[in-house]
Design an enzyme around this catalytic site. Structure first.
Site, PDB file in Angstrom:
ATOM      1  CG  LEU A  69      -0.291  18.565  -7.319  1.00  0.00           C
ATOM      2  CD1 LEU A  69       0.150  17.225  -6.765  1.00  0.00           C
ATOM      3  CD2 LEU A  69       0.902  19.485  -7.514  1.00  0.00           C
ATOM      4  CE  LYS A  70      -6.127  14.759 -11.214  1.00  0.00           C
ATOM      5  NZ  LYS A  70      -7.386  13.964 -11.202  1.00  0.00           N
ATOM      6  NE  ARG A  93      -2.118   1.924  -5.522  1.00  0.00           N
ATOM      7  CZ  ARG A  93      -3.177   1.302  -6.041  1.00  0.00           C
ATOM      8  NH1 ARG A  93      -4.386   1.815  -5.874  1.00  0.00           N
ATOM      9  NH2 ARG A  93      -3.032   0.176  -6.702  1.00  0.00           N
ATOM     10  NE  ARG A  99      -0.968   7.539 -12.859  1.00  0.00           N
ATOM     11  CZ  ARG A  99      -0.647   6.512 -12.091  1.00  0.00           C
ATOM     12  NH1 ARG A  99       0.205   5.583 -12.518  1.00  0.00           N
ATOM     13  NH2 ARG A  99      -1.162   6.389 -10.877  1.00  0.00           N
ATOM     14  N   GLY A 133      -2.848  -1.721   0.339  1.00  0.00           N
ATOM     15  CA  GLY A 133      -2.613  -2.382   1.615  1.00  0.00           C
ATOM     16  C   GLY A 133      -2.566  -1.367   2.727  1.00  0.00           C
ATOM     17  CG  HIS A 134      -4.584   0.033   5.151  1.00  0.00           C
ATOM     18  ND1 HIS A 134      -4.386   1.390   5.047  1.00  0.00           N
ATOM     19  CD2 HIS A 134      -5.740  -0.235   4.495  1.00  0.00           C
ATOM     20  CE1 HIS A 134      -5.389   1.937   4.369  1.00  0.00           C
ATOM     21  NE2 HIS A 134      -6.229   0.969   4.017  1.00  0.00           N
ATOM     22  CG  ASP A 135       0.952  -0.818  10.381  1.00  0.00           C
ATOM     23  OD1 ASP A 135       1.825  -0.017  10.691  1.00  0.00           O
ATOM     24  OD2 ASP A 135       0.817  -1.927  10.965  1.00  0.00           O
ATOM     25  CB  ILE A 136      -2.658  -4.970   9.587  1.00  0.00           C
ATOM     26  CG1 ILE A 136      -2.720  -6.302  10.322  1.00  0.00           C
ATOM     27  CG2 ILE A 136      -3.654  -4.919   8.438  1.00  0.00           C
ATOM     28  CD1 ILE A 136      -4.050  -6.541  11.021  1.00  0.00           C
ATOM     29  CE1 TYR A 138       1.260  -2.260   2.315  1.00  0.00           C
ATOM     30  CE2 TYR A 138       1.223  -0.533   3.978  1.00  0.00           C
ATOM     31  CZ  TYR A 138       0.833  -1.011   2.738  1.00  0.00           C
ATOM     32  OH  TYR A 138       0.036  -0.251   1.934  1.00  0.00           O
ATOM     33  CG  ASP A 164       1.020   3.310   8.785  1.00  0.00           C
ATOM     34  OD1 ASP A 164       1.226   2.691   7.722  1.00  0.00           O
ATOM     35  OD2 ASP A 164      -0.122   3.661   9.152  1.00  0.00           O
TER      36      ASP A 164
END
Length: 363
Positions: A69-70, A93, A99, A133-136, A138, A164
């Site tokens: 993509l760059k 994210r 961007r 973060g991760h599933d736990i 959230y 997830d």
């Protein structure tokens, strides 16, 4: 036999390859018949494994398209694919797609009917939106984690199924499908903001309904559906394996205690003061036989007793085998769900495509 068309046949979706929920959502949409192109880093295009997550199972049913993509040339080709897409799904994210010049405003200017599906842990807005973060994490913040586990131990994460996949991927799929339906009428797409905190919070709706009625407390292992009830929990059997008991309704509970050789007077169902003693009684009884003996013993009854199967055992169970709940395509894996017209077979894995080949297909 001519294959039956699937519900999303003709729908074109771009999946920006990632980990966790966006990969699972891409699989589900492809299982439903959408033509999904999985845009992946060039080095991993066509590979069964991306960062060793997903493999042949979560990546099934859609072609990999290598892209940088760059690189301006690749970027221009991706914009060409966006022109022909019905939806786009991504799990970066917040701000990453913007961007890259591929955010909602930029792509809507080219393709106003495009549905832009985004799945993140914290959502696109809020003071924690940019945090990792991760599933736990959230499900901890949403309140979904606290009720899970033993009362005298820390909460236990339920794999990554609640955040997830349940709170993230499946709400992304539902949002994309709703927005696609609307776009057919209005010609305008939507931005779908699927946050795992939001989704896992919504999954706890029943317990929020229970709380003001005094039917749910924050004490773990003291409630009807969290292992507090002796008739809704798992028990260890003689062989160290387990059975699951879900005899909530009185008629099912009656079948359970009859199968255990007890009477209603000996084992009153909703005498909560007696639940600790009843837990101990049931534990002692279930420990007298092997798991599969109990499965045979309760077969054909309404006691709601089932063996707790391992991932390796589940495909061979007669019910799962009869329905084709699992399939073997070189790797044993769950079949698509839900089923449409009784079919539950995923599409064959398409070969990897170059960006030019993908553009030609969608021209």
């Amino acid at each position: 036999m001519k294959p039956i068309s699937k519900p999303l046949a003709g729908v074109r979706i771009l999946e920006f390859d990632g980990l966790g929920p966006v990969t699972f959502a891409g699989m589900v949409l492809a299982d439903m018949g959408a033509e999904v192109l999985r845009l992946t880093r060039s080095a991993s295009a066509g590979a069964a494994v991306f960062s060793d997550v997903g493999g042949e199972v979560l990546h099934r049913g859609r072609a990999a398209v290598g892209v940088n993509l760059k690189d301006p040339a690749d970027h221009a080709r991706v914009l060409g694919l966006i022109d022909g897409a019905d939806a786009l799904i991504e799990g970066f994210r917040p701000g990453v797609m913007e961007r890259l010049g591929l955010g909602p405003d930029a792509v809507a200017a080219r393709n106003p009917r495009l549905v832009f599906g985004r799945v993140t842990g914290w959502g696109q807005s809020g003071p924690m939106a940019d945090r990792v973060g991760h599933d736990i994490n959230y499900i901890a913040l949403s309140g979904a984690l606290h009720p899970m586990g033993e009362p005298d131990r820390p909460p236990r994460a339920p794999l990554n199924l609640v955040g997830d996949y349940g709170g993230g991927a499946m709400f992304l799929v539902a949002g994309v499908l709703a927005a696609l339906l609307e776009a057919k009428t209005t010609g305008r797409g939507r931005v779908v903001d699927a946050a795992m905190t939001d989704g896992s919070a919504l999954l706890t709706g029943l317990f929020h309904a229970f709380r003001p009625r005094g039917l749910w407390s924050d004490a773990r292992g003291a409630n009807l559906l969290d292992g507090g009830a002796p008739f809704y929990r798992c028990f260890t059997c003689r062989d160290g394996k387990f059975v699951a008991v879900g005899a909530l309704e009185p008629q099912f509970y009656a079948a359970l205690i009859a199968g255990l050789g007890l009477t209603a007077d000996e084992a009153p169902q909703f005498d909560m003061a007696n639940w600790p003693a009843l837990h101990a009684r049931f534990e002692a009884l279930f420990a007298t036989r092997d798991r599969d003996d109990w499965a045979v013993h309760f077969e054909g009854t309404d006691a709601c007793v089932t063996p707790v199967l391992t991932l390796g055992e589940a495909p061979a169970h007669p019910h799962n085998a009869a329905r084709g709940t699992f399939i073997d395509q070189g790797v044993v894996q769950p079949a698509p769900a839900p089923r449409f017209d009784g079919q539950a077979t995923p599409e064959a894995q398409p070969p990897a495509l170059s960006l030019d080949e993908a553009l030609s297909r969608w021209a």
